[in-house]
Scaffold this active site. Sequence first.
Site, PDB file in Angstrom:
ATOM      1  N   GLY A   1      -0.888  -5.160   0.119  1.00 16.68           N
ATOM      2  CA  GLY A   1      -1.830  -4.917  -0.965  1.00 16.68           C
ATOM      3  C   GLY A   1      -1.331  -5.480  -2.288  1.00 16.68           C
TER       4      GLY A   1
ATOM      5  N   GLU B   1       1.327  -6.768   7.010  1.00 16.24           N
ATOM      6  CA  GLU B   1       0.574  -5.677   7.661  1.00 16.24           C
ATOM      7  C   GLU B   1       0.655  -5.727   9.174  1.00 16.24           C
ATOM      8  OE1 GLU B   1      -0.354  -7.206   4.977  1.00 16.24           O
ATOM      9  OE2 GLU B   1      -1.387  -5.845   3.608  1.00 16.24           O
TER      10      GLU B   1
ATOM     11  N   GLU C   1      -2.303  -9.024  -2.193  1.00 20.88           N
ATOM     12  CA  GLU C   1      -3.778  -9.096  -2.273  1.00 20.88           C
ATOM     13  C   GLU C   1      -4.244  -8.885  -3.716  1.00 20.88           C
ATOM     14  OE1 GLU C   1      -4.435  -6.224   1.033  1.00 20.88           O
ATOM     15  OE2 GLU C   1      -5.803  -7.771   1.764  1.00 20.88           O
TER      16      GLU C   1
ATOM     17  N   ALA D   1       0.853  -1.185   0.000  1.00 18.12           N
ATOM     18  CA  ALA D   1       0.000   0.000   0.000  1.00 18.12           C
ATOM     19  C   ALA D   1       0.894   1.242   0.000  1.00 18.12           C
ATOM     20  CB  ALA D   1      -0.871  -0.003   1.249  1.00 18.12           C
TER      21      ALA D   1
END
Length: 694
Positions: free
Chosen positions: A105, A128, A108, A66
Amino acid sequence: MTAITELVSFDVEGSVGIVTVDNPPVNALSAGVREGIKGGIIAANKDDAVTSIVLFCNGRTFIAGADITEFGKPMVGPSLLEVIVGIEGSSKPVVAAIHGTALGGGLETALGCHYRVASPTAKVGLPEVKLGILPGAGGTQRLPRVVGVPMALEMIAGGAPIGSAKAAEVGLVDEVIEGDLRAGAIAFAKKVVAEGRPLVKISDQDEKLQEAKENPAIFDDFRKSIARKTRGFVAPENCIKAVQAAVELPFVEGLKRERDLFVELMGGEQSFSQRYFFFSERLAAKIPDVPKDTPLLDINSCGIIGAGTMGGGIAMNFLQAGIPVIIVETQQEGLDKGLALIKSNYAATVSKGRMSQTAMDKCMSLLSGTIKLEDISDVDIVIEAIFENMEVKKEIFQKLDAICKDGAILATNTSTLDIDEIGEATNRPESVIGLHFFSPANVMKLLEEVRTKKTSHTVMATCMALAKRIGKVPAMVGVCEGFVGNRILHRRSEQATALLMEGAMPADVDRVLFDFGLPMGPFAMSDLAGNDVGWRIRQGKGVTSPVADAICELGRFGQKTGSGYYEYKEGSRTPVSDPIVEDIIVKASKAAGIDRRDISDDEILKRCIYPMINEGSKILEEGIATRASDIDVIWVYGYGWPIYRGGPMRYGDAIGLKNVYETLLEYQKEHGDFFKPSALLERLAKEGKTFQDA
Ligand SMILES: NC(=O)c1ccc[n+]([C@@H]2O[C@H](COP(=O)([O-])OP(=O)(O)OC[C@H]3O[C@@H](n4cnc5c(N)ncnc54)[C@H](O)[C@@H]3O)[C@@H](O)[C@H]2O)c1
């Protein structure tokens, strides 16, 4: 090539549509990237020439994660969840082409794709939890559906990434591509179409969840297995609950649960502090008055003086980084002992399977020893780690000045001495610096670097870069008694001792600080380090400390003698309260005319911690530390301050400097000027500000 956004383009090669992310340095998932991927997938689906899609990233990595600068700000553009739904819903197969790192992310996003290929050196993971949060874009729901629950728990609640080979073994990557990744991914995509392979939507897969459905105890067993390592942290538990939701709820419900658990963490103090710390660590590497382009010295060899506790540990850091080390001792016997200890430390690591024999042999081949100081005349850096005595250290530095080649860095590992004075003993004070390693020096991450008034920019910049090379986290500070870390520690020790005299017992103080999140309290720590160290220093200075002195007079030097503030059963490191010590304490209070009283846990905590914050504030005021966050880095990496509390300065900010200031004023009235708030703390408290505003 069509630009979908500034950061993402789309082009077609034959029948394959390629969505390319180009957001240097790490292709973080900024708004433009999210929007671009979403648009790229739509464009590919609309294009009749396209039968399959590759998601590729330019530069050194796939999407590394992210964009954490967006955290806490209002969402712009599509959410990652939305982007991933778009990818998974594509009617044409999407293949993620992973190189470098696909983290958070990034992974993901790749899990939203129907297939994943990776280069042999790629790493994938969901880290995370290390920022006090959890993967909030379906990662906790999709990963267990691919790798099974036990492995997903490891990866999500532990946060460590895995390499390509492992990822392929567990089915997270469909093919490892040697050679050109982009070409390999295109070929793979064509193969998927040619072979009529299905569109694998991970959200539809349930097979890998069966094991946990049949054996829900998996979760509690996992909780127990990580309990010690994750003590005090809230994120790992939410990670577990999210994976549990993947097993217990339908996919869409699981996603909602993941979101709730994510939001809970994101709004909490722990993740705020952990994210703050992430930036603090990176900031600490920068010294404002040292220009970024300062030329660095080449460091290809290191001389270490003293093969004792610190010298040996320091040497290991350099050896592991591939830098040859020569250790100097005064006697052959001491040298042999020191070298043998390094060897046996490595051998122990090898026997635990944490190092290969080849790696150990390589380290040992880079190590040599001598009892002649002249033998280090040619090294690029010298680190002195002999016992703590100013006259002896000055003498050594004068000799080094005469012996060492021009430009060599002359560093000292002193923990208390005035390094300006040591530098002035040479004709090259600009080359002198403090490199304060923490014990055990081969384990502890912190390197407190101490600049003198004359240390050159080149030497400072080189030592900051060197720290990174040898796997340490550096923070640059100025000269003062105890430098930053120990100076703050001393304030806490003084209060811990005062609390004993007023009514607490060692176990009370230690319990409160342990529960706060520190690895151990001050008395357990003193027993571990050896109570005799401080005793000798006090004797040298002609000062006394009734309880500590009485304990040492009984030969209770700590764990090494089987007793100290506590008793230790043979072969055990578990502290057990001892009536003899309690008797010493009660008598000491009486002799000092103090009426012992019950002291609450709250008071113990504040009396120990608030003076630390106040001392940190004085350190900032004096310009000894550049930033409050540097002090926090020192305390997290040097003393095990819980990262989820950010560091003492961040903790002060979190509880409010006004509270700290007012409590210190009350203590000052009651106990004297030890508690007098610093001018900076007073100003910030009155202005309603934090140390970050200082
Ligand atoms: N022990 C710690 O936890 C710690 C932590 C940080 C810094 N330090 C600092 O590191 C330094 C070393 O501490 P230590 O605990 O390793 O001490 P130590 O007593 O374990 O080792 C010192 C070694 O230096 C050798 N030595 C003494 N004079 C010498 C000389 N002239 N030439 C070559 N070798 C010589 C001694 O023989 C001994 O082996 C001190 O300045 C100390 O303040 C110690």
